[in-house]
Write an enzyme that holds these catalytic residues in place. Sequence first.
Site, PDB file in Angstrom:
ATOM      1  N   LYS A   1      77.994  69.661  -4.755  1.00 62.08           N
ATOM      2  CA  LYS A   1      78.301  70.950  -5.461  1.00 62.08           C
ATOM      3  C   LYS A   1      79.425  71.470  -5.036  1.00 62.08           C
ATOM      4  CE  LYS A   1      74.230  68.979  -5.231  1.00 62.08           C
ATOM      5  NZ  LYS A   1      73.695  69.213  -6.612  1.00 62.08           N
TER       6      LYS A   1
ATOM      7  N   GLU B   1      78.845  80.912   0.026  1.00 59.47           N
ATOM      8  CA  GLU B   1      78.661  81.486  -1.478  1.00 59.47           C
ATOM      9  C   GLU B   1      78.426  83.204  -1.184  1.00 59.47           C
ATOM     10  OE1 GLU B   1      76.418  79.989  -4.264  1.00 59.47           O
ATOM     11  OE2 GLU B   1      77.669  78.118  -5.064  1.00 59.47           O
TER      12      GLU B   1
ATOM     13  N   ARG C   1      69.603  64.217 -14.991  1.00 59.65           N
ATOM     14  CA  ARG C   1      68.549  64.077 -15.494  1.00 59.65           C
ATOM     15  C   ARG C   1      67.896  64.897 -16.711  1.00 59.65           C
ATOM     16  NH1 ARG C   1      67.535  67.267 -10.298  1.00 59.65           N
ATOM     17  NH2 ARG C   1      65.776  68.709 -11.263  1.00 59.65           N
TER      18      ARG C   1
HETATM   19  C1  MV4 Z   1      72.193  81.222  -4.396  1.00 57.56           C
HETATM   20  C2  MV4 Z   1      71.470  82.238  -4.515  1.00 57.56           C
HETATM   21  C3  MV4 Z   1      71.472  83.898  -4.309  1.00 57.56           C
HETATM   22  N1  MV4 Z   1      72.960  83.745  -3.967  1.00 57.56           N
HETATM   23  N2  MV4 Z   1      73.262  81.584  -4.290  1.00 57.56           N
HETATM   24  C4  MV4 Z   1      68.330  78.099  -3.974  1.00 57.56           C
HETATM   25  C5  MV4 Z   1      68.134  76.883  -4.282  1.00 57.56           C
HETATM   26  C6  MV4 Z   1      70.121  76.042  -4.705  1.00 57.56           C
HETATM   27  N3  MV4 Z   1      69.889  74.886  -5.808  1.00 57.56           N
HETATM   28  C7  MV4 Z   1      70.443  77.674  -4.916  1.00 57.56           C
HETATM   29  N4  MV4 Z   1      69.290  78.655  -4.655  1.00 57.56           N
HETATM   30  C8  MV4 Z   1      70.049  80.000  -4.412  1.00 57.56           C
HETATM   31  N5  MV4 Z   1      71.496  80.028  -4.779  1.00 57.56           N
HETATM   32  C9  MV4 Z   1      74.252  82.177  -4.320  1.00 57.56           C
HETATM   33  N6  MV4 Z   1      75.029  82.312  -4.451  1.00 57.56           N
HETATM   34  C10 MV4 Z   1      70.170  82.108  -4.818  1.00 57.56           C
HETATM   35  C11 MV4 Z   1      69.690  81.396  -4.281  1.00 57.56           C
HETATM   36  C12 MV4 Z   1      68.291  81.208  -5.086  1.00 57.56           C
HETATM   37  C13 MV4 Z   1      67.254  80.481  -5.982  1.00 57.56           C
HETATM   38  C14 MV4 Z   1      67.517  79.713  -7.121  1.00 57.56           C
HETATM   39  C15 MV4 Z   1      67.459  79.097  -7.821  1.00 57.56           C
HETATM   40  C16 MV4 Z   1      66.083  78.966  -7.966  1.00 57.56           C
HETATM   41  C17 MV4 Z   1      65.423  80.386  -7.039  1.00 57.56           C
HETATM   42  C18 MV4 Z   1      66.180  80.452  -6.032  1.00 57.56           C
HETATM   43  C19 MV4 Z   1      65.359  81.421  -4.920  1.00 57.56           C
HETATM   44  C20 MV4 Z   1      66.078  81.562  -3.758  1.00 57.56           C
HETATM   45  C21 MV4 Z   1      67.179  81.673  -3.694  1.00 57.56           C
END
Ligand code: MV4
Length: 501
Positions: A116, A200, A294
Amino acid sequence: MFRKVLIANRGEIAVRIIRTLCEMNIASVAVYSDADRRSLHVRMADEAAHIGPSASSESYLRIDRILDAARKHGAEAIHPGYGFLSERAEFAAACEAAGIAFIGPSSEAIRAMGSKTEARRIAVAAGVPVVPGTASGSKDPAGVRRFTEEHGYPVILKAVAGGGGKGMRRVEREGDLEAAFRDASSEAERAFGNGDVYIEKFIVDPRHIEIQIFGDSHGNYVHLGERECSLQRRHQKILEECPSPLVAAFPDLRERMGTAALKAAAAAGYLNAGTVEFLVDGERNFYFLEMNTRLQVEHPVTELVTGLDLVRLQLEIAAGLPLPFRQRDVEWRGAAVECRIYAEDPDNQFFPSPGKIETLERPAGPGVRLDSGVYQGWTVPLEYDPLLAKLAVWAGSREHAIARMRRALGEYIVSGIKINTGFFQVLLEDPRVLAGALHTGLVDELLTAPKAPAPSGAVTAAALAAAVHAISRTDNASKAAVATFAQSSRWRDEGRESLLR
Ligand code: MV4
């Protein structure tokens, strides 16, 4: 073009790939474990190879056995689908070494995007906005402490090797940072064998919007627009749509996010299908999150709105052909919605509900597409992800697509196992969902909404009449249903740390 392709996957996505192979007059080779002897993908393929016992570690994750099957059956290429080996750089490398085309990006691109922090570095170098954070991971919290001293709280700790919410911790205050870092790091070490963690700034209630991209071996890149994936439960997408309601309201976003996604892809020398994920905040700022190397589960909504076959494009690119169109030729028409149909019981904490499908009635009719991996009389195995099918609909407008989805969900009837169609009916009645006011926490908010008070005998007829007047019938019905789900979901939350709220 290839004459024979092996599908290193099972279930609905194997069936989906076989359909395109059939249309292209390419022979298909299925692989199957003990549990999948009678599965639909095996029946639909031209040939099939048994690759081991039911446990995926002994079958669908065995690179050696899958390559043996490809050689034995004379397959010139392998489509990995999603999940299983699809994002394992060593699988793509093993295919490359065996002289079998891997239908996807290079092993180096998969490896780069699997980190990442490396993906963030590539995005930054390409001039694509990322969430403020540290450039590299560490097992020592000193670096993230320095970040919070400068940027404050809330923050989110993430595993460098992460994905799907594992090794992630939201942190609200200084006092919690050290312990959260240790938790995230040890969870990441257990899940990925890599305990490196970075930090982050936490974006509150973001949308999750992703861009579908393609690159060919002739240096052409196109994006196919966005998918809105904000409706998730425990880091699992459950409903996806195209266009994103936000992009529909602010159309310049598609062009801006599409261009950003292509800059990141080109910087990585990316080949074949990829998805660039963004978080979008309340001010419509978007931030690169990660890149998936993918074909995605939710690709049908893009297919319905663009009229393209994404698996066909993948095959053409893997065979060395140029993309058959340019960016200016891509058009987006109408609206598509997809629901992931799981063998699970929404009234019992969404527990998996494997078993024999006694009867099955499938939705059909105008604008309805069902990507299914099951049939009546088949037994859903408990060894694998309980995704039975994806129900996708297309219509001229989002409103019509939602009405069409509710109609199709009502036509989907199974007995013998439980499915989650009723949960979608509730979701598709929620005023925020109908308004397109989505964010990644919305489903959990719905599921944990306070239960409506039970009707009491003391309630007077006048009060009842007033209440009925004040709240619409659908509102009442949806609140009662949501309360049922909320209650069951709270059970599941007990004893578990809620990740992000
Ligand atoms: C975040 C975020 C808020 N701020 N990063 C969750 C899965 C991972 N791929 C990244 N995710 C998140 N990253 C920052 N800086 C909130 C989430 C997140 C989220 C992101 C996408 C889809 C669903 C989610 C559910 C909870 C939190």
